[in-house]
Design an enzyme around this catalytic site. Structure first.
Site, PDB file in Angstrom:
ATOM      1  N   HIS A   5      85.086  -9.868 -58.384  1.00 25.58           N
ATOM      2  CA  HIS A   5      84.347  -8.810 -59.073  1.00 25.58           C
ATOM      3  C   HIS A   5      83.016  -8.523 -58.399  1.00 25.58           C
ATOM      4  CE1 HIS A   5      86.525  -8.589 -63.209  1.00 25.58           C
ATOM      5  NE2 HIS A   5      87.362  -8.652 -62.200  1.00 25.58           N
ATOM      6  N   ASP A   6      82.380  -9.563 -57.892  1.00 22.88           N
ATOM      7  CA  ASP A   6      81.126  -9.353 -57.179  1.00 22.88           C
ATOM      8  C   ASP A   6      81.372  -8.455 -55.970  1.00 22.88           C
ATOM      9  OD1 ASP A   6      78.449  -9.585 -56.433  1.00 22.88           O
ATOM     10  OD2 ASP A   6      78.869 -11.314 -55.141  1.00 22.88           O
ATOM     11  N   ASP A  21      99.099 -21.831 -56.047  1.00 20.98           N
ATOM     12  CA  ASP A  21     100.289 -21.851 -55.189  1.00 20.98           C
ATOM     13  C   ASP A  21     100.881 -20.446 -55.144  1.00 20.98           C
ATOM     14  OD1 ASP A  21     101.464 -21.466 -57.665  1.00 20.98           O
ATOM     15  OD2 ASP A  21     102.127 -23.527 -57.875  1.00 20.98           O
ATOM     16  N   ARG A  27      87.684 -15.264 -59.730  1.00 21.39           N
ATOM     17  CA  ARG A  27      87.627 -13.896 -60.265  1.00 21.39           C
ATOM     18  C   ARG A  27      86.220 -13.326 -60.174  1.00 21.39           C
ATOM     19  NH1 ARG A  27      87.956 -11.617 -66.081  1.00 21.39           N
ATOM     20  NH2 ARG A  27      88.625  -9.483 -65.672  1.00 21.39           N
ATOM     21  N   ASN A  42      85.080 -10.671 -70.253  1.00 27.41           N
ATOM     22  CA  ASN A  42      85.068 -12.121 -70.320  1.00 27.41           C
ATOM     23  C   ASN A  42      85.436 -12.936 -69.094  1.00 27.41           C
ATOM     24  OD1 ASN A  42      84.281 -13.898 -72.611  1.00 27.41           O
ATOM     25  ND2 ASN A  42      84.851 -11.960 -73.566  1.00 27.41           N
ATOM     26  N   HIS A  89      96.205 -14.316 -59.071  1.00 25.00           N
ATOM     27  CA  HIS A  89      96.692 -14.468 -60.449  1.00 25.00           C
ATOM     28  C   HIS A  89      97.643 -15.645 -60.608  1.00 25.00           C
ATOM     29  CE1 HIS A  89      95.545 -10.110 -61.789  1.00 25.00           C
ATOM     30  NE2 HIS A  89      94.510 -10.855 -61.428  1.00 25.00           N
ATOM     31  N   THR A  90      97.744 -16.473 -59.594  1.00 19.25           N
ATOM     32  CA  THR A  90      98.494 -17.721 -59.715  1.00 19.25           C
ATOM     33  C   THR A  90      97.728 -18.741 -60.548  1.00 19.25           C
ATOM     34  OG1 THR A  90      99.560 -19.515 -58.490  1.00 19.25           O
ATOM     35  CG2 THR A  90      97.522 -18.662 -57.555  1.00 19.25           C
ATOM     36  N   GLY A 125      79.530  -4.503 -52.987  1.00 23.91           N
ATOM     37  CA  GLY A 125      79.726  -5.557 -51.992  1.00 23.91           C
ATOM     38  C   GLY A 125      79.367  -6.925 -52.530  1.00 23.91           C
ATOM     39  N   PRO A 145      89.384  -2.740 -60.603  1.00 24.75           N
ATOM     40  CA  PRO A 145      90.690  -2.175 -60.944  1.00 24.75           C
ATOM     41  C   PRO A 145      91.122  -2.578 -62.346  1.00 24.75           C
ATOM     42  CG  PRO A 145      90.918  -3.942 -59.327  1.00 24.75           C
ATOM     43  CD  PRO A 145      89.459  -3.684 -59.495  1.00 24.75           C
TER      44      PRO A 145
HETATM   45  C1  HEM Z   1      94.774  -5.976 -58.044  1.00 25.35           C
HETATM   46  C2  HEM Z   1      93.898  -5.672 -58.973  1.00 25.35           C
HETATM   47  C3  HEM Z   1      93.513  -6.619 -60.054  1.00 25.35           C
HETATM   48  C4  HEM Z   1      93.539  -6.370 -61.385  1.00 25.35           C
HETATM   49  C5  HEM Z   1      93.930  -5.066 -62.055  1.00 25.35           C
HETATM   50  C6  HEM Z   1      93.115  -7.574 -62.053  1.00 25.35           C
HETATM   51  C7  HEM Z   1      92.987  -7.699 -63.421  1.00 25.35           C
HETATM   52  C8  HEM Z   1      92.748  -8.885 -64.078  1.00 25.35           C
HETATM   53  C9  HEM Z   1      92.688  -9.051 -65.510  1.00 25.35           C
HETATM   54  C10 HEM Z   1      92.833  -7.924 -66.519  1.00 25.35           C
HETATM   55  C11 HEM Z   1      92.497 -10.358 -65.779  1.00 25.35           C
HETATM   56  C12 HEM Z   1      92.418 -11.028 -67.150  1.00 25.35           C
HETATM   57  C13 HEM Z   1      91.014 -11.037 -67.672  1.00 25.35           C
HETATM   58  C14 HEM Z   1      90.956 -11.557 -69.071  1.00 25.35           C
HETATM   59  O1  HEM Z   1      91.775 -11.176 -69.897  1.00 25.35           O
HETATM   60  O2  HEM Z   1      90.068 -12.380 -69.355  1.00 25.35           O
HETATM   61  C15 HEM Z   1      92.412 -11.035 -64.517  1.00 25.35           C
HETATM   62  C16 HEM Z   1      92.204 -12.370 -64.380  1.00 25.35           C
HETATM   63  C17 HEM Z   1      92.030 -12.997 -63.169  1.00 25.35           C
HETATM   64  N1  HEM Z   1      91.995 -12.399 -61.931  1.00 25.35           N
HETATM   65 FE1  HEM Z   1      92.487 -10.484 -61.517  1.00 25.35          FE
HETATM   66  N2  HEM Z   1      92.844  -8.525 -61.125  1.00 25.35           N
HETATM   67  C18 HEM Z   1      93.074  -7.999 -59.886  1.00 25.35           C
HETATM   68  C19 HEM Z   1      92.879  -8.631 -58.682  1.00 25.35           C
HETATM   69  C20 HEM Z   1      92.404  -9.902 -58.537  1.00 25.35           C
HETATM   70  C21 HEM Z   1      91.981 -10.495 -57.296  1.00 25.35           C
HETATM   71  C22 HEM Z   1      91.929  -9.774 -55.952  1.00 25.35           C
HETATM   72  C23 HEM Z   1      91.621 -11.772 -57.571  1.00 25.35           C
HETATM   73  C24 HEM Z   1      91.084 -12.831 -56.639  1.00 25.35           C
HETATM   74  C25 HEM Z   1      91.513 -12.987 -55.412  1.00 25.35           C
HETATM   75  C26 HEM Z   1      91.825 -11.983 -58.985  1.00 25.35           C
HETATM   76  C27 HEM Z   1      91.632 -13.172 -59.639  1.00 25.35           C
HETATM   77  C28 HEM Z   1      91.784 -13.361 -61.002  1.00 25.35           C
HETATM   78  C29 HEM Z   1      91.706 -14.665 -61.643  1.00 25.35           C
HETATM   79  C30 HEM Z   1      91.523 -16.006 -60.951  1.00 25.35           C
HETATM   80  C31 HEM Z   1      91.836 -14.437 -63.010  1.00 25.35           C
HETATM   81  C32 HEM Z   1      91.827 -15.482 -64.143  1.00 25.35           C
HETATM   82  C33 HEM Z   1      90.469 -15.573 -64.770  1.00 25.35           C
HETATM   83  C34 HEM Z   1      90.409 -16.576 -65.914  1.00 25.35           C
HETATM   84  O3  HEM Z   1      91.289 -17.416 -66.066  1.00 25.35           O
HETATM   85  O4  HEM Z   1      89.425 -16.521 -66.668  1.00 25.35           O
HETATM   86  N3  HEM Z   1      92.280 -10.831 -59.545  1.00 25.35           N
HETATM   87  N4  HEM Z   1      92.561 -10.124 -63.504  1.00 25.35           N
HETATM   88  C1  LIG Z   2      87.916  -7.416 -80.562  1.00 30.44           C
HETATM   89  O1  LIG Z   2      88.339  -6.498 -81.530  1.00 30.44           O
HETATM   90  C2  LIG Z   2      87.465  -6.413 -82.627  1.00 30.44           C
HETATM   91  C3  LIG Z   2      88.120  -5.526 -83.667  1.00 30.44           C
HETATM   92  O2  LIG Z   2      88.758  -4.449 -83.078  1.00 30.44           O
HETATM   93  C4  LIG Z   2      86.117  -5.880 -82.155  1.00 30.44           C
HETATM   94  O3  LIG Z   2      85.212  -5.783 -83.223  1.00 30.44           O
HETATM   95  C5  LIG Z   2      85.544  -6.824 -81.107  1.00 30.44           C
HETATM   96  O4  LIG Z   2      84.353  -6.322 -80.548  1.00 30.44           O
HETATM   97  C6  LIG Z   2      86.552  -7.040 -80.000  1.00 30.44           C
HETATM   98  N1  LIG Z   2      86.078  -8.109 -79.131  1.00 30.44           N
HETATM   99  C7  LIG Z   2      86.084  -7.991 -77.816  1.00 30.44           C
HETATM  100  C8  LIG Z   2      85.602  -9.160 -77.054  1.00 30.44           C
HETATM  101  O5  LIG Z   2      86.505  -7.014 -77.235  1.00 30.44           O
HETATM  102  C1  LIG Z   3      80.131 -12.838 -70.106  1.00 33.11           C
HETATM  103  C2  LIG Z   3      80.596 -12.085 -71.282  1.00 33.11           C
HETATM  104  O1  LIG Z   3      80.606 -10.881 -71.305  1.00 33.11           O
HETATM  105  N1  LIG Z   3      80.996 -12.829 -72.305  1.00 33.11           N
HETATM  106  C3  LIG Z   3      81.468 -12.256 -73.541  1.00 33.11           C
HETATM  107  C4  LIG Z   3      82.851 -12.743 -73.837  1.00 33.11           C
HETATM  108  O2  LIG Z   3      83.266 -12.281 -75.090  1.00 33.11           O
HETATM  109  C5  LIG Z   3      82.480 -12.684 -76.157  1.00 33.11           C
HETATM  110  C6  LIG Z   3      83.088 -12.180 -77.444  1.00 33.11           C
HETATM  111  O3  LIG Z   3      84.456 -12.418 -77.428  1.00 33.11           O
HETATM  112  C7  LIG Z   3      81.066 -12.145 -75.984  1.00 33.11           C
HETATM  113  O4  LIG Z   3      80.252 -12.617 -77.030  1.00 33.11           O
HETATM  114  C8  LIG Z   3      80.520 -12.621 -74.655  1.00 33.11           C
HETATM  115  O5  LIG Z   3      79.279 -12.016 -74.404  1.00 33.11           O
END
Ligand code: HEM
Ligand SMILES: *[C@@H]1O[C@H](CO)[C@@H](O)[C@H](O)[C@H]1NC(C)=O
Ligand SMILES: CC(=O)N[C@H]1CO[C@H](CO)[C@@H](O)[C@@H]1O
Ligand SMILES: *[C@@H]1O[C@H](CO)[C@@H](O)[C@H](O)[C@H]1NC(C)=O
Ligand SMILES: *[C@@H]1O[C@H](CO)[C@@H](O)[C@H](O)[C@H]1NC(C)=O
Ligand SMILES: *[C@@H]1O[C@H](CO)[C@@H](O)[C@H](O)[C@H]1NC(C)=O
Ligand SMILES: *[C@@H]1O[C@H](CO)[C@@H](O)[C@H](O)[C@H]1NC(C)=O
Ligand SMILES: *[C@@H]1O[C@H](CO)[C@@H](O)[C@H](O)[C@H]1NC(C)=O
Length: 357
Positions: free
Chosen positions: A99-100, A286, A95, A127, A226-227, A105, A196
């Site tokens: 994002h990078d 997978d 991920r 996070n 997202h697998t 780029g 996105p």
């Molecule tokens: C299509 C648009 C995409 C959207 C809207 C999206 C959005 C997100 C979001 C919201 C999360 C969860 C973050 C969290 O709650 O901590 C996530 C996790 C993740 N995304 Fe995406 N993503 C996208 C595309 C991609 C792409 C292209 C890749 C890599 C090829 C990717 C790889 C991942 C991975 C591996 C995670 C899991 C990270 C973890 O377990 O900490 N995503 N993504």
């Molecule tokens: C989670 O929600 C709490 C309360 O709404 C907020 O104070 C906090 O900053 C949020 N944490 C993250 C990581 O978004």
């Molecule tokens: C890298 C990063 O932004 N980490 C944040 C993840 O969320 C915690 C709070 O839930 C923050 O303290 C970290 O800075």
């Protein structure tokens, strides 16, 4: 429903345990297998090097061949050491690389810390967790020991993402061309504008990917990332509790699965709990993501959106074929890894990934 949930939970725990076990076994076997895979990789490099043409601007195969011959091996060794300790790491690094590449780029701008003057991209990312950033800093330090000031952080991240995901397979799942250089700028506003959102519809996703030179096919294939990994409740709980403001659920979400998710995410504002994105298989890289997607069990609206377009749906169906998925993912990753790269004399080779020289 209760029975079903129980069954599911059991399966999840079992599979997670199994995956842990596999990773551990992988760590023991590491030395034996490595010798063989080295010979194979060497062969591939020689064969492909003769036939191969370079893609992705002026990135090339084994760019550090002369200036730091063991660079890629050092990164691989250091990455694997970390993956052995943390099976969640592949998801973090994959991920992070995504994002990078989507902001300025693939120039390691994601790795820069904020300064007194500037709030960096890092600060905007919901996070990626610190484990990922620490690990990249450590891998870079390993490379610096042998070849100071030669290998870019952008290349380290691209390689580490590939090597971490590939670890369990003991072969590289996609090719990483090298020669990226590091940027000097990282702005929180650019991350917010370019990454996105999980609430995006199909049109916005397509537009976002197109602005990076990626097409609908790439969008569907790369969403397969997202697998592995997890998502935080607050990024999808609107689908469970109040989809249109009438206390309703997202009709495009499987109702049984929605009940399960509600049992995990107890309130719409829970921003702490995380859930596997690929239910029951979140440590296995997978094509299972597409299997659950078809069952309306994609976690985010952006996942479900891939079913709302006929062309995208056709690709989803194709990717239910595992070998096709691995092939396509490798191709799209190489495209992603070449987005907006700095090469030649642009940018710099950072000494430490979290700060410009
Ligand atoms: C299509 C648009 C995409 C959207 C809207 C999206 C959005 C997100 C979001 C919201 C999360 C969860 C973050 C969290 O709650 O901590 C996530 C996790 C993740 N995304 Fe995406 N993503 C996208 C595309 C991609 C792409 C292209 C890749 C890599 C090829 C990717 C790889 C991942 C991975 C591996 C995670 C899991 C990270 C973890 O377990 O900490 N995503 N993504
Ligand atoms: C989670 O929600 C709490 C309360 O709404 C907020 O104070 C906090 O900053 C949020 N944490 C993250 C990581 O978004
Ligand atoms: C890298 C990063 O932004 N980490 C944040 C993840 O969320 C915690 C709070 O839930 C923050 O303290 C970290 O800075
Ligand atoms: C990588 O690890 C292998 C196996 O432990 C070792 O033989 C090899 O020398 C290491 N390579 C480098 C460059 O450290
Ligand atoms: C860089 O920022 C991270 C948090 O993103 C922090 O943990 C780390 O200590 C910082 N490094 C330096 C050298 O300031
Ligand atoms: C902070 O910003 C000022 C004015 O824009 C600039 O002159 C200075 O060099 C910056 N300092 C750092 C550490 O980037
Ligand atoms: C998709 O989302 C964009 C941005 O939120 C919005 O402007 C557009 O109307 C939406 N398109 C559809 C078809 O819902
Ligand atoms: C659902 O959303 C509407 C509109 O935003 C809001 O007025 C209502 O209080 C919400 N209901 C719940 C249960 O959160």
């Amino acid at each position: 429903m209760k029975g079903k949930e129980k069954g599911r939970k059991k399966k999840t725990n079992y599979q997670v345990e199994q995956a842990h076990r596999e990773a551990t076994i992988g760590c023991y076997l590491l030395k034996d297998i490595r010798m063989k895979s080295h010979i194979l990789i060497l062969l591939c490099i020689v064969v492909l090097g003769v036939i191969g043409s370079c893609q992705g601007g002026s990135l090339g195969k084994n760019y550090y061949k002369v200036t730091c011959p063991h660079a890629e091996e050092i990164v691989k060794n250091a990455t694997e050491k970390h993956v052995c300790k943390n099976p969640n790491l592949p998801a973090k690094l994959l991920r992070m690389h995504f994002h990078d590449c989507f902001v300025r780029g693939c120039d390691a701008s994601i790795l820069l810390n904020s300064t007194a003057n500037n709030t960096a991209e890092k600060q905007a990312i919901p996070n990626l967790t610190l484990s990922g950033f620490d690990v990249i800093d450590d891998i870079k330090a390993e490379v610096e020991k042998t070849c100071p000031g030669v290998v870019s952080c952008a290349d380290v991240l691209a390689l580490a993402a590939r090597d971490s995901v590939s670890f369990k397979f003991q072969r590289p799942l996609w090719e990483v061309l090298t020669g990226r250089r590091d940027g000097r700028v990282s702005r929180i506003t650019e991350a917010l504008a370019n990454i996105p959102s999980p609430f995006s519809n199909f049109t916005s996703l397509v537009r976002n990917f197109a602005s990076k030179g990626l097409n609908v096919h790439d969008l569907v294939v790369l969403s397969g990332g997202h697998t592995i990994g997890v998502g935080h409740c607050n990024l999808f709980s609107n689908r469970l509790y109040n989809f249109t403001g009438r206390g309703d659920q997202d009709p495009s979400l499987n109702p049984d699965y929605a009940s399960f998710l509600k049992s995990k995410c107890r309130s719409p504002s829970d921003n702490i709990t995380t859930v596997e994105m690929d239910f029951g298989s979140s440590l296995n890289f997978d094509n299972h993501y597409y299997v659950i997607l078809k069952k309306k069990m994609g976690l985010f609206q952006s996942d479900a959106a891939l079913l709302t377009d006929n062309g995208a749906l056709k690709t989803v169906d194709e990717l239910l074929d595992s070998s096709k998925f691995f092939l396509e993912f490798a191709q799209s990753m190489q495209k992603m890894g070449a987005i907006g790269v700095l090469t030649g004399t642009a940018g710099e080779i950072r000494k430490k990934c979290y700060v410009v020289n």
